[in-house]
Design an enzyme around this catalytic site. Structure first.
Site, PDB file in Angstrom:
ATOM      1  N   PHE A   1      22.519  88.140  -6.211  1.00 14.60           N
ATOM      2  CA  PHE A   1      21.909  86.888  -5.760  1.00 14.60           C
ATOM      3  C   PHE A   1      21.495  86.006  -6.931  1.00 14.60           C
ATOM      4  O   PHE A   1      21.707  84.792  -6.894  1.00 14.60           O
ATOM      5  CB  PHE A   1      20.666  87.179  -4.901  1.00 14.60           C
ATOM      6  CG  PHE A   1      20.991  87.665  -3.524  1.00 14.60           C
ATOM      7  CD1 PHE A   1      21.115  86.774  -2.476  1.00 14.60           C
ATOM      8  CD2 PHE A   1      21.165  89.013  -3.267  1.00 14.60           C
ATOM      9  CE1 PHE A   1      21.413  87.212  -1.190  1.00 14.60           C
ATOM     10  CE2 PHE A   1      21.463  89.466  -1.988  1.00 14.60           C
ATOM     11  CZ  PHE A   1      21.589  88.566  -0.960  1.00 14.60           C
TER      12      PHE A   1
ATOM     13  N   GLN B   1      16.853  97.880  -2.874  1.00 14.24           N
ATOM     14  CA  GLN B   1      16.803  96.523  -2.344  1.00 14.24           C
ATOM     15  C   GLN B   1      18.137  96.155  -1.687  1.00 14.24           C
ATOM     16  O   GLN B   1      18.244  95.102  -1.067  1.00 14.24           O
ATOM     17  CB  GLN B   1      16.526  95.533  -3.479  1.00 14.24           C
ATOM     18  CG  GLN B   1      15.187  95.719  -4.157  1.00 14.24           C
ATOM     19  CD  GLN B   1      15.095  94.878  -5.416  1.00 14.24           C
ATOM     20  OE1 GLN B   1      15.642  95.206  -6.452  1.00 14.24           O
ATOM     21  NE2 GLN B   1      14.378  93.769  -5.322  1.00 14.24           N
TER      22      GLN B   1
ATOM     23  N   ILE C   1      21.553  96.221   0.717  1.00 14.04           N
ATOM     24  CA  ILE C   1      21.747  96.305   2.156  1.00 14.04           C
ATOM     25  C   ILE C   1      23.136  96.824   2.501  1.00 14.04           C
ATOM     26  O   ILE C   1      23.559  96.764   3.651  1.00 14.04           O
ATOM     27  CB  ILE C   1      21.532  94.923   2.808  1.00 14.04           C
ATOM     28  CG1 ILE C   1      22.515  93.884   2.253  1.00 14.04           C
ATOM     29  CG2 ILE C   1      20.089  94.468   2.627  1.00 14.04           C
ATOM     30  CD1 ILE C   1      22.425  92.519   2.921  1.00 14.04           C
TER      31      ILE C   1
ATOM     32  N   HIS D   1      15.292  96.342   2.396  1.00 13.31           N
ATOM     33  CA  HIS D   1      15.765  95.058   2.922  1.00 13.31           C
ATOM     34  C   HIS D   1      16.767  95.235   4.055  1.00 13.31           C
ATOM     35  O   HIS D   1      17.482  94.297   4.418  1.00 13.31           O
ATOM     36  CB  HIS D   1      16.350  94.215   1.791  1.00 13.31           C
ATOM     37  CG  HIS D   1      15.331  93.826   0.763  1.00 13.31           C
ATOM     38  ND1 HIS D   1      15.658  93.381  -0.499  1.00 13.31           N
ATOM     39  CD2 HIS D   1      13.967  93.823   0.818  1.00 13.31           C
ATOM     40  CE1 HIS D   1      14.548  93.111  -1.171  1.00 13.31           C
ATOM     41  NE2 HIS D   1      13.512  93.383  -0.397  1.00 13.31           N
TER      42      HIS D   1
ATOM     43  N   CYS E   1      20.265  92.956  18.735  1.00 19.55           N
ATOM     44  CA  CYS E   1      19.860  91.793  19.511  1.00 19.55           C
ATOM     45  C   CYS E   1      18.415  91.444  19.158  1.00 19.55           C
ATOM     46  O   CYS E   1      17.570  92.337  19.014  1.00 19.55           O
ATOM     47  CB  CYS E   1      19.971  92.095  21.005  1.00 19.55           C
ATOM     48  SG  CYS E   1      19.381  90.745  22.064  1.00 19.55           S
TER      49      CYS E   1
ATOM     50  N   CYS F   1      21.862  90.665  27.390  1.00 18.75           N
ATOM     51  CA  CYS F   1      20.816  89.721  27.783  1.00 18.75           C
ATOM     52  C   CYS F   1      21.080  88.297  27.334  1.00 18.75           C
ATOM     53  O   CYS F   1      20.307  87.395  27.680  1.00 18.75           O
ATOM     54  CB  CYS F   1      19.460  90.197  27.256  1.00 18.75           C
ATOM     55  SG  CYS F   1      19.246  89.946  25.468  1.00 18.75           S
TER      56      CYS F   1
ATOM     57  N   SER G   1      18.253  95.960 -11.248  1.00 17.81           N
ATOM     58  CA  SER G   1      17.288  95.084 -10.593  1.00 17.81           C
ATOM     59  C   SER G   1      16.537  94.282 -11.640  1.00 17.81           C
ATOM     60  O   SER G   1      16.176  94.811 -12.701  1.00 17.81           O
ATOM     61  CB  SER G   1      16.289  95.889  -9.759  1.00 17.81           C
ATOM     62  OG  SER G   1      15.277  95.042  -9.226  1.00 17.81           O
TER      63      SER G   1
ATOM     64  N   ASN H   1      19.702  97.762 -16.919  1.00 17.71           N
ATOM     65  CA  ASN H   1      20.012  96.432 -16.384  1.00 17.71           C
ATOM     66  C   ASN H   1      20.602  95.590 -17.505  1.00 17.71           C
ATOM     67  O   ASN H   1      20.121  95.620 -18.639  1.00 17.71           O
ATOM     68  CB  ASN H   1      18.753  95.754 -15.828  1.00 17.71           C
ATOM     69  CG  ASN H   1      19.075  94.577 -14.935  1.00 17.71           C
ATOM     70  OD1 ASN H   1      19.726  94.738 -13.895  1.00 17.71           O
ATOM     71  ND2 ASN H   1      18.641  93.386 -15.320  1.00 17.71           N
TER      72      ASN H   1
END
Length: 261
Positions: free
Chosen positions: A37, A107, A109, A127, A135, A163, A201, A226
């Site tokens: 990111f 962190q 996903i 995360h 839903c 739904c 990180s 890192n």
């Protein structure tokens, strides 16, 4: 004669640790093809972070359509099951098999730690996990791969077939609380730890970064792997400025664990 290199110094820092908490960020998965990111070519240089706030997801059909289009793109954030773990993920599994892991707080996903072989109860996904979708109005849930088939069939803003509610990947958007169950797992791993290994990180996102930072402030040795600087380099016993896929297998091997390929 030159002194010990960063891997040797990192291994020395963690040599007395028998329960190492591993904390991972996007840098452990970039070598698997998943973008980060905040890097120079990270997603925030191409996308508007505001479009990833939960309020905007709920209120804007445009944002929901855009997000599902992104998930359709090959491997985006690990939604594509074809994305594979890399050597860094596998080395963390080797550390566990050697009996020296308290747990892995991530962190990320992408689910790659579990794909590499870590049991789910040893991974705290702070995360969430992009491989799962639920839903927002009822308890229904599906593998994200199944929902992507709905998108491919023409549902650009897919809805719950039970739904009619909005559906969303089981990931934490900006403005959402972290999942309590995963926080409790991370607290347990931290309480058990006598060493910390941070991989990939910047330690700039809270409250996640507080887990390794608090451990280091309490006197537990912390090693950071890192490529760039982090917000807590000053707390590290050793900083290793190498790619995760190179550094983590070498470090785990130097700690005496058998490293597979």
């Amino acid at each position: 004669m030159s002194g010990p290199g960063p891997i040797e110094r990192a291994a020395e820092a963690l040599s007395g640790a028998s329960r190492i908490m591993v904390f991972t960020g996007a840098g452990v998965s970039t070598e698997s093809g998943i973008p980060d990111f905040r890097g120079p070519e990270g997603l925030w240089t191409k996308l508007d972070p505001a479009d990833f706030h939960i309020d905007r997801y709920v209120s804007s059909r445009r944002v929901r359509v855009m997000r599902w289009q992104l998930h359709q793109q090959s491997g985006w954030l690990g939604a594509d099951s074809q994305v594979k773990p890399n050597r860094a993920h596998l080395a963390i599994v080797d550390l566990w098999r050697a009996g020296r892991l308290s747990g892995c707080v991530t962190q990320n996903i992408d689910g790659l730690h579990q794909d590499a072989g870590l049991p789910d109860d040893l991974v705290a996904e702070l995360h969430g996990n992009v491989r799962k979708t639920g839903c927002m109005s009822c308890a229904a849930g599906w593998p994200t791969a199944e929902v992507l088939r709905w998108v491919e069939a023409g549902q650009d803003d897919p809805r719950c077939p039970h739904c009619g509610g909005m559906v969303k990947t089981a990931t934490v958007s900006l403005g959402q609380m972290l999942p309590e169950r995963e926080i409790q797992k991370a607290r347990f791993f931290s309480a058990m730890a006598d060493g910390v290994l941070v991989v990939g990180s910047t330690l700039s996102v809270y409250p996640a970064a507080e887990f390794p930072a608090a451990a280091a402030r309490s006197g537990i040795p912390m090693v950071i792997v890192n490529l760039g600087t982090t917000d807590h380099d000053h707390l590290a016993r050793v900083k290793v400025s190498l790619a995760a896929g190179e550094a983590v297998p070498a470090l785990v091997s130097a700690l005496g664990a058998e490293v597979g390929e």
